[in-house]
Design a protein around this motif. Structure first.
Motif, short mmCIF file in Angstrom:
data_model
loop_
_atom_site.label_atom_id
_atom_site.label_comp_id
_atom_site.label_asym_id
_atom_site.label_seq_id
_atom_site.Cartn_x
_atom_site.Cartn_y
_atom_site.Cartn_z
N ILE A 194 0.83 -1.21 0.00
CA ILE A 194 0.00 0.00 0.00
C ILE A 194 0.87 1.25 0.00
N PHE A 217 1.80 2.53 -3.43
CA PHE A 217 0.74 3.33 -4.08
C PHE A 217 0.72 4.76 -3.52
N ILE A 218 0.94 4.87 -2.22
CA ILE A 218 0.96 6.20 -1.61
C ILE A 218 2.14 7.00 -2.13
N LEU A 242 3.60 6.62 -4.97
CA LEU A 242 3.30 6.97 -6.37
C LEU A 242 2.40 8.21 -6.43
N SER A 243 1.40 8.23 -5.57
CA SER A 243 0.49 9.37 -5.54
C SER A 243 1.23 10.66 -5.17
N VAL A 282 3.74 11.75 -8.12
CA VAL A 282 3.10 12.35 -9.31
C VAL A 282 2.50 13.72 -8.96
N ASN A 283 1.78 13.76 -7.82
CA ASN A 283 1.19 15.04 -7.43
C ASN A 283 2.25 16.09 -7.15
N LEU A 312 3.68 17.42 -10.42
CA LEU A 312 2.76 18.33 -11.12
C LEU A 312 2.70 19.69 -10.42
N ILE A 314 -4.42 16.39 -11.70
CA ILE A 314 -4.30 15.76 -10.37
C ILE A 314 -5.59 15.03 -9.99
N PHE A 363 -5.86 11.91 -12.13
CA PHE A 363 -4.89 10.92 -11.67
C PHE A 363 -5.43 10.18 -10.44
N LEU A 403 -6.07 6.26 -10.16
CA LEU A 403 -5.32 5.45 -9.20
C LEU A 403 -6.26 4.59 -8.34
N ILE A 423 -6.18 0.58 -8.19
CA ILE A 423 -5.99 -0.20 -6.96
C ILE A 423 -7.10 -1.25 -6.82
N TYR A 441 -6.36 -3.98 -9.30
CA TYR A 441 -5.23 -4.80 -8.88
C TYR A 441 -5.64 -5.78 -7.77
N LEU A 479 -4.58 5.78 1.49
CA LEU A 479 -4.17 6.75 0.46
C LEU A 479 -4.82 8.11 0.72
#
Lengths: 67, 567
Positions: free
Chosen positions: A4, A7-8, A10-11, A14-15, A18, B23, B26, B30, B34, B37, B195
């Motif tokens: 997990i 994924f965090i 990655l977020s 990317v953010n 940007l 954003i 995205f 995402l 998830i 997946y 997240l």
């Protein structure tokens, strides 16, 4: 299984990229009429950079590994 | 009428740039990715409904907190801080921390070792089928209503900030949630909640930082609020000696006993929406540590929710008003304070992240409700009452379909919620209907071995009915407030606190009286369910800094210090 935390990361990565890019663009080409208060602090530059670095760390540290 | 007006006036607070939209897109991509997946890891009932019971303390703890960090937390409490001042912080500190620690150290072992799938499932083991059915039906009802509240709140944000029509926002968010929960079950919901936790902090933390910078620090902020409104807006306890000396119109007894001892205990220890996250922990130590980790972070949440509301009192050039006035005058409501502060400080990119954080909060709140509803429907209503002989595969399929149906019911509920003037007051009222009596029933069930099945059932039923009756009484005759909330000056939130307190007392009283007049359960049937009849498993031979009790003590110390600082 992909963590997990990857994924965090990655977020955030990317953010952060940007936001940093948008901040740098405004730094080079400042808008004539800034619409936000405290524009002079360029929060999106340093905040975007922080998120980017944090995200990069998470992505690297928790990257999927083949067993 | 509100809905019609809202849809006819597509007000837009800010204009997003391309990077902001990138954003947001995205984020949606995402969460769907998830869910996709995790699709292959949700094939059994244990996987789909309980996330395989393999979550670490950190994942379970952050998910536990995030499931509560939805629409109401972000917008509603920021709006309440603008309306009531720092008193809103009580819902984060005394209204959460003691209850979370109580869950971790006292109640969690029983939930965990009974291997129940849900809170109604525990009631079945302790009090029998009738208590489970009553609890499951009332929980399912409350959950879809809560989900509707989340949807409505999100749609409002999108309308205010982006000018999107309410219905469009409701359908986009609900379909996304339906996809990722249907695919990945509880594990998918938990992943997205963690997240969301990071997104909320990344997106909202700048508001208090920049706000305090603009206001000239906390000291200057307090002076400005005291000058513009009242000094009582920045004191947690000093104005609570009388109903009329604080913005909320509440007495400290309501906060301590109604909120701290009953309502929050009920919510954090028996609301299956949050407890479900802990039940997914991988072992008893993780299950106990998770609420403590959640409590540690919960104490910090006012920094990104309450403080923006207080900053709004000092720095916003417009005065925010109650919803009916805002609709009549075209102004902004209390609940708009967070988006307004976001627009004030956040430029391109940051604005997109802030909006994404709000959307994430709303969607995970909705997903939390839907996943909990799905589990309770499948395990506590469908399986025992409708089809007890289905295969595991059948129940997983039922869970997937129930997710979709639950989302659709929530969509309908969202439109219903629009008829209510205040989101927060409405939800608080709902909590007190069901949560406070349920806490009384579960508490007696765990701590008092003499409590019987009939006692548990009638206590729960009478407590719930008494709460609904008090609410209906005040609705029909507003002057009844002086009896229910002990003062005619009490506001809606204060009413809810006392309503919870009385319904808890009714529940406990009825449970005790009925239990003492009915046959007790044999001791052998209470093993693993009641204190004194159960050997509570140890967390293992670990160093002191890995023990739940050690970290709970640290949380208590910080909690006390914070209350003294902001007294």
């Amino acid at each position: 299984m992909i963590s997990i935390w990857f994924f965090i990361g990655l977020s955030l990565l990317v953010n952060g990229a940007l936001i940093l890019a948008a901040g740098l663009y405004q730094l080079v080409n400042p808008p004539e009429n800034a619409t936000v208060v405290l524009f002079n602090l360029h929060a999106n530059v340093w905040w975007g950079a922080i998120l980017f670095v944090l995200g990069a760390f998470y992505c690297l540290y928790f990257r999927p590994k083949h067993s | 009428m509100n809905l019609l007006l809202a849809m006819l006036v597509p007000e837009r607070l800010v204009h997003l740039s391309a990077v902001d939209y990138a954003i947001i897109v995205f984020y949606f991509g995402l969460v769907i990715a998830i869910g996709w997946y995790l699709k292959g890891r949700a094939n059994t009932g244990e996987d789909f409904f309980m996330a395989g019971r393999e979550m670490t303390a950190w994942v379970a703890g952050l998910s536990f907190l995030s499931a509560n960090l939805g629409a109401l937390e972000l917008m509603g409490w920021a709006g309440s801080a603008y309306q009531y001042g720092i008193l809103a912080t009580h819902w984060y500190w005394i209204g959460a921390i003691p209850a979370m620690l109580f869950l971790a150290l006292v109640m969690m072992p029983f939930y965990y070792i009974s291997k129940t799938h849900s809170v109604p499932g525990y009631l079945k083991l302790r009090f029998g089928e009738s208590s489970r059915a009553l609890s499951a039906v009332s929980f399912a009802f409350m959950t879809v209503l809560m989900s509707g509240v989340n949807m409505f709140a999100m749609a409002k944000v999108m309308q205010i900030v982006l000018g999107w029509p309410l219905s469009f926002s409701i359908w986009v968010s609900s379909l996304t949630v339906a996809v990722y929960v249907t695919l990945g079950g509880l594990r998918s919901a938990i992943f997205n909640e963690v997240l969301q936790f990071f997104l909320i902090w990344a997106g909202a933390l700048l508001i208090p930082i920049l706000g305090l910078y603009e206001a000239g620090g906390w000291g200057n902020l307090k002076l400005q609020i005291a000058h513009n409104f009242s000094a009582q807006y920045v004191h947690l306890w000093s104005g609570l000696n009388h109903f009329g000396t604080n913005p909320m119109g509440i007495h400290w007894t309501g906060i301590v006993f109604g909120l701290g001892a009953v309502l929050s205990m009920g919510y954090w220890t028996t609301d299956f929406l949050v407890v479900q996250r802990i039940l997914a922990a991988k072992d008893i130590r993780s299950a106990e540590m998770a609420p403590i980790i959640g409590a540690g972070f919960k104490m910090m949440v006012p920094f990104i929710v309450i403080l923006p509301g207080l900053l709004g009192l000092a720095v916003l050039p417009v005065k925010l008003v109650p919803e009916p006035i805002a609709i009549a005058t075209g102004g902004h409501t209390y609940n708009d304070v967070l988006p307004l502060m976001l627009a004030r400080y956040c430029g391109p990119g940051l604005l997109g992240l802030g909006i994404t954080a709000l959307i994430a909060g709303f969607m995970s709140g909705m997903a939390g409700n839907v996943s909990a509803f799905t589990t309770v429907w499948t395990y506590d209503i469908y399986r025992p009452l409708i089809n007890p002989r289905g295969s595991d595969h059948h129940y997983v399929n039922m869970g997937r379909w129930t997710t979709i149906i639950g989302v659709l019911i929530s969509v309908g509920t969202a439109y219903l919620v629009m008829q209510f003037a205040s989101i927060m007051d409405y939800v608080q009222a709902l909590f007190s209907f069901f949560i406070a009596p349920l806490f009384g029933t579960v508490l007696l069930g765990m701590l008092w071995k003499r409590a019987t099945g009939p006692g548990g059932f009638w206590g729960l039923l009478c407590g719930t009915l008494s709460s609904i009756s008090m609410w209906g009484w005040v609705k029909a005759d507003p002057s009844a407030l002086r009896y229910v909330a002990l003062s005619a000056d009490a506001k809606a939130l204060a009413q809810d606190m006392y309503q919870a307190l009385w319904s808890f007392i009714v529940c406990v009283t009825v449970t005790v009286v009925v239990s003492l007049s009915t046959q007790p359960k044999p001791d052998a049937e209470l093993a693993g369910l009641v204190y004194g009849m159960t050997e509570v498993p140890s967390v293992g031979d670990v160093p002191i800094y890995e023990k739940p009790l050690f970290w709970a003590a640290i949380v208590v110390v910080v909690f006390v210090i914070l209350n003294i600082i902001f007294w």
